[in-house]
Enzyme design. Structure first.
Site: not given
Length: 622
Positions: A420, A422-423, A546
């Site tokens: 959460g 903001g990435k 990721e």
């Protein structure tokens, strides 16, 4: 994990409303003028159909005249001669014209469906990403399938055929007026009443049809949701629950279908009743006038045949009214999507990649602030509930607040932080899936808002956190961003991400299917395939969200080596929760609640940023 803030709230489903009431969420109604472009695309065929309608009307109108001659000659004991053969010829000609006309209408109807689907799909796949956040996939699919199919009925159920029907109607009207104006007046009175009834019901048909299509969209969305998550549903033992949920939507579609049937049921018998009443009136009054010697038997029979020819096109016209109103209800949903501005229409196109400065950072964020757009449906629901709002004081909640950092050319920069933070949103802004609420993002010194999106994205290779494998073959997936790549290049990039063994599973090699959503691959294999797809395109900037989260230790190391090999002379922006994968980055940007709380190398951040030190400590890196 996907950033919580990166997933905008899903619009609430509208509450049921009473039938026949106009509500704001009924959506725009299409007009007949909006339908014309679809028909005019096939104007040459339609002109030929109209010509056939005229010829068919002439062949039909000639038949009562010949019947009159046959009866008169029989009454006077004259020979029939060639009149019978002429009558047979007209019947055969009318039948052949009708059959060929039906074929042309069916063919043209399919053409209208095809052109509407092409326009809708082209617009749909170019919509801003925010539109997909606010709409359900199944409902969009329903518009492409069920709603476009409804347009076929405009041609196949009476509209163009009504053109010939008008001529038949007028011809029959003139013939009846010549034979007996009194009988004609009684007939027109009965038919006029039926027309008033149909016109009064037509608007209700359009509203009911649109709502029925919306309910079908709800049902399609529910089925699509259940099928796409069938493994999770089975594992959770929730099959019965999902069946019940889909059944609710199926019942809703059924209820609205019944509403359409109720209104249509009032229209359909009108033509039949008009015919029966007119026939009885003409038979009774006409019989009396024959007995009184006002008209002959031949004239009465001819009048009755004209009566059938008058009422039959009227029935076609009633059918056309029903089908057109149903189609306009569906067309309203189609035009609702087509009327939305496409993503490419928002490009200012005031700059080009040739304007890049070699001394400028590859990517730079300058006081970027962003909030996800909130749909009117969500805003209304939030206002009603006054709780759980994705807004702050009536405004959308900010996901990023005055974010500034630079990504030097040819360097590797990592974005880290809790879920959460903001990435993922930052990468979405670089790709221009959304535009910042405030601030500027630059590519080589150029504001990316001034670049055409296709030119911008050609510079970027983006691997989502849950990057999908598209239904198709391995080759199809790899060539998505590099359609001209050779098979040797495809094999090489698969080997680079340690997917070479996948080729050996099937004798089809690169043609081996991956299944719907890549179901025939493991989670790690799907992720590696997505990275291979980005590497094959070889863009100057890679965005990896990721990208190694689903990999085991061995494959993660192989993947890092593959990325290192292709990262030379390229810029990388990497998101990772496992700090072990980014500790050797040239620069690490730490985000928390949408704000930058630290920028530096791993050792610098451990010493200066408490949040980063805590993350590193939990992962045994300090």
């Amino acid at each position: 994990m996907t950033d919580v803030a990166d997933s905008p709230a899903r619009p609430a489903r509208p509450a049921r409303r009473g039938f026949g009431r106009r509500s704001p969420d009924d959506g725009p109604r299409a007009s007949f003028r909006q339908l014309l472009p679809y028909l005019l695309e096939h104007r040459r065929v339609l002109v030929w159909v109209i010509v056939l309608s005229v010829l068919g009307a002439a062949a039909s109108l000639g038949q009562p005249l010949l019947v009159n001659q046959v009866i008169s000659r029989v009454q006077h004991g004259s020979t029939l001669g060639s009149i019978v053969w002429a009558l047979v010829a007209l019947v055969v000609i009318a039948g052949l014209i009708s059959g060929y006309q039906h074929y042309l209408l069916q063919r043209t109807g399919e053409g209208v469906v095809l052109s509407s689907r092409r326009r809708l799909v082209a617009r749909m796949l170019n919509l801003p990403i925010a539109q997909f956040d606010q709409r359900r996939t199944g409902d969009l699919v329903s518009r492409v399938g069920a709603d476009t199919t409804a347009l076929r009925a405009v041609l196949t159920q009476g509209l163009i055929d009504a053109v010939g029907g008008v001529l038949t109607f007028i011809g029959a009207l003139i013939g009846m007026a010549i034979i007996d104006p009194v009988l004609l007046g009684l007939t027109v009175l009965v038919i006029g009443l039926s027309v008033v009834v149909v016109v009064a019901l037509s608007s209700r048909i359009r509203v009911a049809s649109r709502r029925a299509q919306e309910k079908v969209g709800d049902l399609t969305a529910a089925v699509e949701r259940a099928i796409s998550s069938v493994r999770t549903i089975r594992a959770a033992g929730a099959t019965a629950h999902e069946v019940a949920a889909v059944d609710i939507d199926a019942e809703g579609a059924w209820e609205m279908g019944i509403q359409v049937a109720r209104v249509s049921a009032l229209v359909v018998p009108v033509a039949g009743i008009a015919l029966q009443v007119s026939f009885l009136v003409v038979l009774g009054v006409g019989g009396y006038r024959v007995a009184a010697g006002d008209i002959s038997v031949a004239s009465l029979v001819t009048f009755i045949i004209f009566l059938f020819m008058l009422v039959m096109p009227l029935g076609n016209a009633f059918g056309a009214i029903t089908s057109v109103n149903s189609a306009l209800g569906a067309l309203g949903r189609i035009e609702e999507i087509i009327a939305l501005p496409g993503e490419d229409e928002r490009d200012s196109r005031t700059a080009s990649l040739a304007d890049q400065r070699t001394d400028a950072p590859a990517i730079a964020f300058d006081n970027v602030t962003f909030a996800y757009p909130v749909s009117p449906q969500v805003s209304a629901r939030v206002a009603d509930l006054d709780a759980g709002a994705p807004t702050t004081n009536g405004e959308p909640a900010l996901v990023l607040r005055n974010v500034s950092f630079e990504v030097p050319r040819g360097k590797r920069v990592a974005l880290v932080g809790p879920s959460g933070a903001g990435k993922s949103t930052s990468l979405a802004l670089i790709e221009r899936f959304y535009d910042p609420t405030a601030g500027t993002i630059r590519l080589g010194g150029i504001d990316i808002a001034a670049l055409p999106r296709d030119e911008l994205r050609a510079q970027l290779g983006y691997v989502e956190q849950d990057a999908p494998a598209l239904a198709g073959s391995l080759r199809d997936n790899l060539r998505l961003a590099a359609p001209d790549a050779t098979d040797d290049a495809c094999r090489a990039v698969l080997a680079a991400v340690n997917l070479g063994e996948v080729l050996g599973r099937s004798p089809l090699g690169l043609d081996a299917p991956v299944g719907e959503d890549g179901v025939m691959l493991s989670g790690g294999e799907r992720q590696r395939l997505a990275i291979a797809r980005a590497l094959l395109a070889a863009p100057p900037i890679l965005l990896l969200d990721e990208s190694t989260s689903s990999l085991d230790g061995r494959n993660e190391q192989l993947m890092r080596e593959a990325i290192d090999a292709v990262a030379e002379h390229r810029t990388l922006i990497v998101i990772a929760h496992r700090l072990s994968t980014v500790v050797d980055s040239d620069q690490i940007v730490v985000l928390d609640h949408g704000e930058v709380v630290g920028i530096g190398t791993h050792s610098e951040l451990v010493a200066t940023v408490p949040l980063y030190r805590e993350l590193a400590k939990h992962q045994l890196l300090v």
